[in-house]
Design a protein around this motif. Structure first.
Motif, short mmCIF file in Angstrom:
data_model
loop_
_atom_site.label_atom_id
_atom_site.label_comp_id
_atom_site.label_asym_id
_atom_site.label_seq_id
_atom_site.Cartn_x
_atom_site.Cartn_y
_atom_site.Cartn_z
N PRO A 1 -6.32 20.58 14.28
CA PRO A 1 -5.16 20.54 13.37
C PRO A 1 -3.88 20.11 14.08
O PRO A 1 -3.07 19.37 13.51
N ARG A 2 -3.69 20.55 15.31
CA ARG A 2 -2.49 20.17 16.07
C ARG A 2 -2.47 18.67 16.36
O ARG A 2 -1.44 18.01 16.26
N GLU A 3 -3.62 18.09 16.70
CA GLU A 3 -3.70 16.65 16.97
C GLU A 3 -3.42 15.84 15.71
O GLU A 3 -2.72 14.84 15.75
N ILE A 4 -3.95 16.31 14.58
CA ILE A 4 -3.69 15.63 13.31
C ILE A 4 -2.20 15.69 12.99
O ILE A 4 -1.61 14.69 12.58
N THR B 1 0.82 -1.20 0.00
CA THR B 1 0.00 0.00 0.00
C THR B 1 0.86 1.27 0.00
O THR B 1 1.88 1.33 0.67
N ARG B 2 0.41 2.26 -0.75
CA ARG B 2 1.11 3.55 -0.79
C ARG B 2 1.11 4.17 0.61
O ARG B 2 0.19 3.95 1.39
N PHE B 3 2.15 4.96 0.88
CA PHE B 3 2.19 5.69 2.14
C PHE B 3 1.09 6.76 2.13
O PHE B 3 0.71 7.27 1.09
N LEU B 4 0.61 7.10 3.31
CA LEU B 4 -0.43 8.11 3.45
C LEU B 4 0.21 9.50 3.58
O LEU B 4 1.22 9.67 4.24
N THR B 5 -0.41 10.47 2.97
CA THR B 5 0.06 11.85 3.06
C THR B 5 -0.60 12.55 4.25
O THR B 5 -1.58 12.06 4.82
N PHE B 6 -0.07 13.70 4.59
CA PHE B 6 -0.68 14.52 5.64
C PHE B 6 -2.11 14.87 5.26
O PHE B 6 -3.01 14.85 6.10
N ASP B 7 -2.34 15.16 3.98
CA ASP B 7 -3.69 15.48 3.52
C ASP B 7 -4.65 14.31 3.72
O ASP B 7 -5.83 14.51 4.00
N ALA B 8 -4.16 13.08 3.57
CA ALA B 8 -5.01 11.91 3.82
C ALA B 8 -5.43 11.88 5.28
O ALA B 8 -6.60 11.62 5.59
#
Length: 134
Positions: free
Chosen positions: A69-72, A51-58
């Motif tokens: 946003p800080r927790e993410i 599986t592809r790595f997940l991006t911050f946007d994901a």
């Protein structure tokens, strides 16, 4: 951290969206547990799947309605440390990783995993890579 599950963005279609959501949830659960063994298991998981790595946007798309946003950012930074790299864009996994998975699958089908790795006559660095140590 109290998480309202009803705000979680869970894709309804089958395919990579569901897999990515599942992997992001696994990452989040290990993050919450703050477990060394959980982190090690998560590293092995990411080293053993195509599986592809997940991006911050994901991560933002999945958790944007239930985490700040800080927790993410904290969860993503934990994930980035687990996989050993930043993922600014979503690309297929590296060819050497896919080769590792193929070799492991063939050895597994023939019931020679993991001891069969040593029988291949490969340099120690490649053997440790095939054993998911790197």
């Amino acid at each position: 951290m109290d998480i309202p599950i009803e705000g979680l963005e869970y894709p309804t279609e089958n395919g990579s969206g569901r897999i990515n959501c599942f992997l992001a949830m696994q990452t989040f659960l290990v993050f919450l547990s703050n477990s060394v063994s959980g982190s090690q298991a998560l590293k092995l998981l990411w080293r053993s799947i195509p599986t592809r790595f997940l991006t911050f946007d994901a991560f933002k798309g999945i958790y944007g309605r239930i985490l700040t946003p800080r927790e993410i950012e904290d969860v993503y930074n934990f994930y980035r440390d687990i996989i050993g790299q930043d993922v600014p864009v979503c690309h297929p996994r590296m060819l050497k990783h896919l080769c590792r998975l193929t070799i492991r699958a063939i050895l597994g089908e023939n019931e020679h995993l993991p001891e069969g790795i040593g029988d291949l006559g490969l340099p120690p660095g490649i053997q440790s890579y095939l054993q998911l140590q790197k």
